[in-house]
Design an enzyme around this catalytic site. Structure first.
Site, short mmCIF file in Angstrom:
data_model
loop_
_atom_site.label_atom_id
_atom_site.label_comp_id
_atom_site.label_asym_id
_atom_site.label_seq_id
_atom_site.Cartn_x
_atom_site.Cartn_y
_atom_site.Cartn_z
N GLY A 106 0.84 -1.20 0.00
CA GLY A 106 0.00 0.00 0.00
C GLY A 106 0.87 1.24 0.00
NE ARG A 150 -2.98 -6.33 -2.90
CZ ARG A 150 -4.27 -6.31 -2.70
NH1 ARG A 150 -5.05 -7.14 -3.39
NH2 ARG A 150 -4.81 -5.50 -1.82
CG ASP A 167 2.87 -6.94 7.09
OD1 ASP A 167 2.43 -6.45 6.05
OD2 ASP A 167 2.15 -7.49 7.94
CB THR A 176 2.95 0.71 6.21
OG1 THR A 176 1.60 0.46 6.66
CG2 THR A 176 3.85 0.45 7.41
CG ASP A 199 -2.03 0.10 8.52
OD1 ASP A 199 -2.95 0.94 8.59
OD2 ASP A 199 -2.04 -0.81 7.68
CG ASP A 240 1.16 -2.69 10.70
OD1 ASP A 240 2.02 -2.06 10.05
OD2 ASP A 240 0.34 -3.44 10.17
NE ARG A 283 -8.17 -4.57 6.28
CZ ARG A 283 -7.94 -4.64 4.97
NH1 ARG A 283 -7.53 -5.78 4.44
NH2 ARG A 283 -8.12 -3.60 4.20
#
Lengths: 322, 322, 322, 322
Positions: free
Chosen positions: D11, D72, D103, D126, D128, D130, D172
């Site tokens: 992303g 992708r 990731d 990213t 996120d 995360d 998410r």
């Protein structure tokens, strides 16, 4: 402590309202009353006090400036003024104080504690980021982003017109804003109080850019980087190597605006921690965030020690400017 | 016409790229080739031409500045320069020209048409809104919103500090930006070239505000409203009635940034209409939007007639400032 | 008239506060008292009245939402409710009303005038721009720019990922927002209630784009353009021609935020004009701006006549999408 | 190493371009060639390589998305695809790789190193946040500020209408965005994957707010906080205690936009450090910033270890929500 005061003082900074809200709401959750002191030390001397309940600080987390306002006070510089301020606090049964501001605010706080034993805890609210004991001051991140937005706009014109733009940002004694804005804005040169850059270097840099076929440049100049500021610096450089230049002094737009997420989070953390620290009996310290953790620094140290800029970031900016 | 040229010239304005995109894509849809001329008249003389297909203007509608860049040309001020420019256009088989810019651009265009019979159609791209024949120029709405954002920020500080802020906006000969920004920003005083406001009136206004207990004010000053600009005006007012004041000169940040929706729509409409007008055989006219409709105005009239500001808006601003 | 009421009703729109400020300050300058009615017709029935002086509307011109708040009222739909509202107005000695809102607000106003002879003047405050009698409603320009900012962001991702993005904007019955946002955002397709675009056409358009080597597209869809909205429309198109797509429903972010300059100027003009119109004895009309001039339209006509979208702008958007 | 490759994958995130620019310019300053790989692993397999010199990354530091694009790749999931990718890299004489992404990107990198001994260094890009091994990922600060701006807008409407707004933000598996946005936006409730909040608690919270006379609330919900997201959560809460609610899913607007100062500074630091780390012979590590300092973490650890949210910030948000 059953009742604490809170004030904002010195130059206003985005996030002061968020810090204020945190003080009030943390206190309410812990059954401590809060009294707001209007207009800093000036209002303290004149007894401009107002009770603050949780609902009074609703819907202010996103607002620039400070709802308590701020002011300079000549009277407070005299012992009589401070005595009157202490008398007013005692009269209002205020047991301690959270002072949100910069070094002038903290110097006043130190005197109040010394002379009148008022417990005071400081919260670093100033766009300049020039306080020791915290990685970032409240308002700094917003000021940097505001200045960056201005530079992004000016770059449109610089690129369209093939001109050299000198942009003066705030920072009389410290180059934190200039450094981050310069790196993030892709400036060709960054002039800081800590790392002076003279007209010769700037003229040389522009000459080199031209030789590479690059006709527009952005030069970010901290207020205090050169006597007379960006305008004088540009003119001196033009004497050495003529070029078409323009100066923009960003000025007070850097102080205002809705605080960024980072400033709101920082202000919330430090405001709550300051109230807790004060109520738990500490005094004479500034709350800061160091490496992600809440940290206490004696007020005297916060104002007297100099926080260095990160030289590696400056060097990086130089490399990345191509 | 089988091949037309397009250029941006003079001070850059947000929306120039949107206008350029519209010229190129309208032309492509109508089987007309487009050649971009870089750096305005300077590039025309030097033959800096580049073919522009629809994909070349993809993803530029939102960008400030101008991808064709712009420049001043001394050579173009001389007949020899213009003759060389005409020769270059003929060489490149350019049958006509869309010129996006302000009054300087159009004056050049008039000469090119007179001396070399080059068909030219103008598109009003300037933040100043000082062209007759269009209610709004491309870039004006963005500049007003940028200046307004700055004023909103400064108001945070003004309200927090009880100070008077003088904010100088662009407008050497025309007060359109100052008027809209002043009304929309809730300014206490608006000083325009068209309706001069001297230091006496400003001092008096500040005195009255203070008498009403109002200690912060915003004074919006167009560049050309007072000799020496906002700074000189403030100092003169302070001589009459002392007050704590600050000056901010917004400067070049008003030129840049991503164009507003209104500027993009206007630029798209005028760019497409200009290409269509040129191709259909007209020349020597500027495309404008008057009362919502596309309108043609002779270039000479566009630069010579003075578009008046709306006095009723000024009076309204005065009433609403309280 | 010596005392007038003012209220905001229906969906909130940026600029409502600016209109309110203009009503209050125009009235004060003309020695007419103003009473604010909280929460629209619901507050009217419950007598939630508050006097509004010029200082009460200080520093609100830049705020989104409405300080008087707004609400729906079931009671007002019944004759008894309206009778109670009229009684409350009489009790408070309110001689007439300025109603800021959209078609629901005006339908209520018409009934109040018919049944209880309350003089009412309307001000068009709604982001949808779907009222006849004004070229633009208050809030529309802000909503368009907010949606445009979202599209500019999404385009970054669309271009990076080679995806098709469907963006649903407000507009159940009218496509004004979608049309301007679509043109200004460079959308490949715009689906409006007035000019329906089915899944077949969208699938075909995407197929054509792919054939040209273009793998990212922006499709702007007005809420009411297709049963089920953007999500249903995308899935139907994917049935016809598979592609990787994403849907974003902008929703309520389009309602909020600080109003643009244009919305503040429009709101200031219409608010002041509405107060003046009411005080001078007119009633049952909406104030609008048509071709730059203030215009009056009977409330019934404002809500019943349909303002058409500009088909030429739609066609232009199609041409410019390449 | 004489020639390195750089790619963006997964992303897109604001600041990827700034990181890319830093890789290219650091390398150029150290006489290392850089090859850009378009469209992530998909482009690697197809040999979409482009040389990148310092001027190729001029004027991109402020742009959202990624100029190298991202995609992708199903082929890359198979050993054959990765072998082909390795062959392409060898053919282009690329000695090592800087991979900017999240990731998924790093999992791919681990395989390439294991199977084909390609030296790879990761940069955490990213929104996120995360990834273990860095306090903040590139893009997180921008995403938080974008979401916060949306919440500020919605709050205008929430306050005007007395409604409860559920706002779903990205996340998410991790609640970092929701937590910072919730605290900074003054949300009444924050629902995170790490600290689930069920419909019962939300219904109870709304009931309590109403009892205190507070009729508008903001509930921030991370995508992964409740099965079915914010919409399902709201409906479940309304079953328990009826209230007027609205849901807004912010979606992809959080990915785009010009990066904040913080993201640009972080991306510049990490990009340059990644190039330096790779060239100096390290591989299989992610560059991060931990407590203000550059830190290396094995790629496997970065993707496998879970970075915890700061529970004290969550508790603070609860206290400050009043």
């Amino acid at each position: 402590m059953k009742r604490i005061g809170v004030m904002t003082s010195g130059g206003d900074a985005p996030g002061m309202n968020a810090a204020l809200r945190a003080v009030v709401r943390w206190a309410a959750a812990n059954e401590v009353e809060v009294v707001g002191i209007r207009r800093g030390y000036a209002g303290m001397i004149e007894g401009e006090f107002v009770p603050l309940a949780p609902r009074d600080v609703a819907n202010i987390i996103q607002r620039g400036g400070t709802i308590l306002r701020t002011a300079r006070s000549k009277a407070f510089l005299e012992p009589e003024g401070r005595a009157e301020a202490a008398r007013r606090l005692a009269e209002a049964k205020i047991d301690g104080l959270v002072a949100i501001g910069g070094d002038g605010t903290f110097r006043g706080a130190i005197k109040m504690t010394q002379e009148h034993r008022i417990p005071i805890v400081g919260v670093p609210g100033t766009i300049d980021n020039d306080l020791y004991g915290t990685d970032f001051t409240i308002g700094f991140d917003t000021a940097v982003n505001t200045a960056l937005d201005a530079i992004d706009r000016i770059r449109d014109t610089a690129a369209s017109h093939e001109r050299v733009f000198f942009i003066e940002v705030m920072g009389r004694h410290a180059g934190f804003i200039a450094l981050d804005v310069g790196l993030a804005g892709g400036a060709e040169v960054i002039a800081l109080p800590e790392i002076p850059t003279g007209p010769e270097e700037i003229a040389e840099q522009i000459r080199l850019s031209e030789a590479k076929g690059k006709h527009s440049s952005i030069i970010v100049v901290a207020e205090g980087a050169y006597p007379g500021g960006a305008d004088t610096l540009m003119k001196a450089a033009q004497q050495i190597h003529p070029f078409e230049g323009r100066v923009t002094v960003l000025g007070h737009i850097q102080r205002g605006g809705s605080p960024t997420a980072r400033d709101r989070v920082l202000a919330s953390r430090l405001g709550a921690a300051a109230a807790e620290t004060l109520v738990s009996g500490s005094s004479g310290v500034m709350l800061g965030e160091v490496e992600g953790e809440i940290a206490l620094t004696p007020l005297a140290e916060a104002v007297e020690r100099r926080k260095p800029i990160d030289r590696s970031v400056y060097d990086l900016a130089t490399v990345l400017a191509e």
